[in-house]
Scaffold this active site. Structure first.
Site, mmCIF file in Angstrom:
data_model
loop_
_atom_site.group_PDB
_atom_site.id
_atom_site.type_symbol
_atom_site.label_atom_id
_atom_site.label_comp_id
_atom_site.label_asym_id
_atom_site.label_seq_id
_atom_site.Cartn_x
_atom_site.Cartn_y
_atom_site.Cartn_z
ATOM 1 N N ARG A 275 0.810 -1.204 0.000
ATOM 2 C CA ARG A 275 0.000 0.000 0.000
ATOM 3 C C ARG A 275 0.855 1.271 0.000
ATOM 4 N NH1 ARG A 275 -5.310 0.554 0.828
ATOM 5 N NH2 ARG A 275 -5.915 2.656 1.413
ATOM 6 N N ALA A 276 1.915 1.254 0.803
ATOM 7 C CA ALA A 276 2.765 2.445 0.900
ATOM 8 C C ALA A 276 3.414 2.752 -0.443
ATOM 9 C CB ALA A 276 3.834 2.234 1.966
#
Ligand code: ZN
Length: 652
Positions: A275-276
């Protein structure tokens, strides 16, 4: 009402940048702003909409359909091609922390559907926020089930409202902005991860900047119209830059080298999942578009990572917030030699103070614990090992906020009965409804196979679940506790109960008694972080004024009952029952008991000669009596056993 202009906000550079990047690319996933009270977080959020481009909507649609691509599921649709359009400013919709589920998702009148066959849907805040900004102040205090609904809608871009198999859905895509004061409790990790970017808002330290903030605030309050006019040019410049950046975004190149650089940064900070990486790539592209550049460079990635990583790096619950910038620079590697010369981002406003953000957001050392009376004979024990604590609970059934501790009547949980609805039916009990209608069928002239239902037949479920409580700790911190590392074990036990309280979404408070009296070290709060810090710093020494400790607890609980009457307290007294100052504890114990305060006495007496005073105190309080060793969760007996063995080793 006139808004404070976005371009007049001084010194909150990170916050303004995070908001602008999301305005350019809503796919980044929103902004969470953390900071103490009085940092004008809300002012900055509310100012944002004035610089966002207006939206074009189908006239009369309550769900803000776009005329060029109306939502096929729109409850107000289908909209014919060429439906009348209108342009309106971007909306800022505020979700109050105490909102009901109906207010958030909208409400569906199930009673009307069952008795007349007509579906009637009243849109909620998610519908109002579509194509705009959804703002939650004190997002950390939001109810669990509202958080779940919000996360679902944010993830899917759609809100589903379903009641007893009647359902409605509509588009709900919005820029989610949350603000919170971490002292009042942390955010659930699932919700934290959902926010694309986080920023820390702190009041500026530089005197000149502080003065400028105040000057502008006074200028605005004195004559809002004149003040706003002064910033009109800057406002329209930012608005135009955002619109241009939006148009440019799709063409911004994120090449393989940039993706590898992003991956290296995420790996360096030990980030879970991908996600990051995705958020940084999107935010870096938006940053490049904002600068007017055609491709992402090292600096765009750096700017994005500073905002996307602080809440995603692997950390302990009690680590300081923020990001190690040196580590970030190392992970980013050298500048690309063939980078185009950087166009500068448009100046988002005058009054840049250029002062760097405070290193780790750490407040200057201020010690609420070792205030007056911190004499040389006091010491601070380290906190001993923690263990999984057993669930202590308040007897009876409450009506408190949903949580995981004591039994209560709640919105969720299992069904324990049925009752006629108080207002519109939200949670139909079908069996009970049919049973209620059955005796009237002949009189109502039923002819066919279907039952004839009337409103009076409707029944809804009565549910029982668990509530959260206020767990107030009263801890003996007198000199006798310092002996033989007893305090270390006590602190470990209290910390274990605090971690358990965090899981159960309780509020916690901490009273200690030692020396001349008692002290409320931590007023009731949802911040287990703050409680753990106070506990860690709590010194030991002096006499044992047990009565003062109980009296302080009594006063604290009375105050809290006014503030939050539905929340039932649980008093946890950690003591060996000894008292050497301030009189007999019996009277204070009886006052607590008369107020109906549920309590637990944790006996920490140890050693070969035992007086059993804590058991007598438990009797006076009408409390459950436990020894320190009884606090472990017995359902994980092996773990508790090994922890107990470990702790005996510590105490011995
Ligand atoms: Zn529509």
């Amino acid at each position: 009402m006139t808004q404070f202009p976005f371009s007049a906000i001084v010194a909150m550079d990170d916050m303004r940048l995070a908001l602008i990047l999301n305005a350019i690319s809503p796919a980044i996933g929103g902004v969470l702003v953390r900071g103490e009270k009085g940092t004008a977080k809300s002012t900055a959020v509310r100012a944002l909409t004035a610089v966002l481009p207006p939206v074009e909507v189908v006239a009369g649609c309550r769900f803000s359909c776009s005329p060029s691509a109306p939502d096929p599921q729109c409850p107000d649709g289908p909209h014919p091609a060429g439906a009348e359009a209108q342009v309106r400013p971007t909306r800022l919709v505020e979700l109050p922390v105490g909102a009901t589920e109906d207010r958030l998702t909208g409400s569906l009148d199930v009673g009307l559907v069952l008795t007349t066959g007509v579906t009637s849907f009243q849109p909620g805040l998610l519908a109002a926020a579509h194509r705009g900004v959804l703002y939650v102040d004190e997002v950390n205090l939001l109810h669990d089930h509202l958080v779940d609904l919000l996360l679902d809608a944010a993830a899917l871009g759609t809100s589903y409202v379903e009641r007893d198999s009647v359902s409605v859905q509509h588009a709900a895509r919005f820029l989610l902005v949350g603000t919170m004061n971490p002292e009042e409790g942390e955010l659930r990790p699932q919700l934290l991860d959902r926010f694309g970017l986080t920023v820390e808002a702190a009041a500026p330290r530089d005197p000149a900047t502080r003065a400028e903030v105040v000057r502008r605030r006074i200028g605005f309050d004195t004559d809002p119209a004149a003040f706003t006019a002064r910033f009109a040019d800057q406002e329209s410049m930012i608005a135009a830059s955002i619109a241009e950046a939006r148009a440019r975004l799709a063409a911004v190149v994120v090449d393989d080298a940039s993706l590898q650089r992003i991956a290296a940064v995420c790996a360096s900070f030990g980030v879970d999942g991908l996600r990051a990486d995705i958020v940084i790539a999107r935010a870096a592209a938006a940053h490049a578009a904002w600068r007017g550049a055609a491709a992402v460079t090292r600096e765009d990635i750096r700017a994005a990572a500073r905002l996307a990583l602080p809440h995603r790096r692997r950390r302990n619950p009690f680590d300081a917030p923020g990001l190690d910038e040196q580590q970030l620079d190392d992970a980013l590697g050298e500048d690309d030699p063939d980078d185009e010369p950087d166009p500068q981002p448009p100046d988002p406003g005058p009054g840049e103070d250029g002062s760097p953000a405070p290193p780790d957001g750490q407040a200057p050392a201020e010690d609420p614990v070792r205030g007056p009376g911190h004499g040389p004979r006091e010491s601070v024990s380290p906190t001993g090992a923690t263990f999984r604590a057993r669930r202590l609970e308040v007897p009876g059934k409450g009506y408190g906020a949903m949580g995981r501790r004591s039994r209560a009547y709640t919105d969720g949980g299992h069904t324990v009965g049925a009752r006629p609805p108080q207002s519109a039916v939200r949670d139909l009990h079908l069996n009970a409804t049919l049973m209620a209608s059955a005796p009237h069928q002949v009189r109502r002239g039923r002819a066919g196979p279907g039952l004839v239902l009337e409103r009076a037949d409707l029944r809804e479920r009565r549910r029982e679940g668990r509530e959260s409580n206020l767990v107030l700790f009263v801890v003996d911190a007198s000199g006798s506790m310092a002996a033989r590392r007893r305090m270390e074990a006590v602190k470990g036990a209290v910390l274990s109960l605090l971690l358990d309280a965090y899981q159960r979404r309780d509020k916690v408070g901490l009273v200690c008694f030692r020396g001349a009296g008692a002290q409320l070290l931590l007023p009731p709060t949802s911040s287990v972080d703050a409680a753990a810090r106070r506990l860690d710093d709590m010194p030991t020494g002096g006499q044992t004024p047990l009565a003062a400790g109980l009296t302080e607890a009594h006063a604290t609980l009375r105050r809290e009952r006014m503030r939050d009457p539905q929340r039932r307290p649980l008093l946890v007294v950690v003591t060996d029952g000894r008292h050497t100052a301030g009189g007999e504890p019996q009277a204070a114990a009886l006052r607590l008991r008369r107020d109906g305060v549920a309590s637990v006495v944790v006996d920490c007496e140890s050693g070969p000669v035992r007086l059993g005073l804590a058991a007598a105190l438990a009797q006076a309080l009408g409390a459950e009596y436990l020894s320190l060793d009884d606090l472990g969760d017995l359902s994980v007996s092996t773990l508790a056993g090994s922890v107990r063995a470990y702790r005996r080793g510590l105490v011995a």
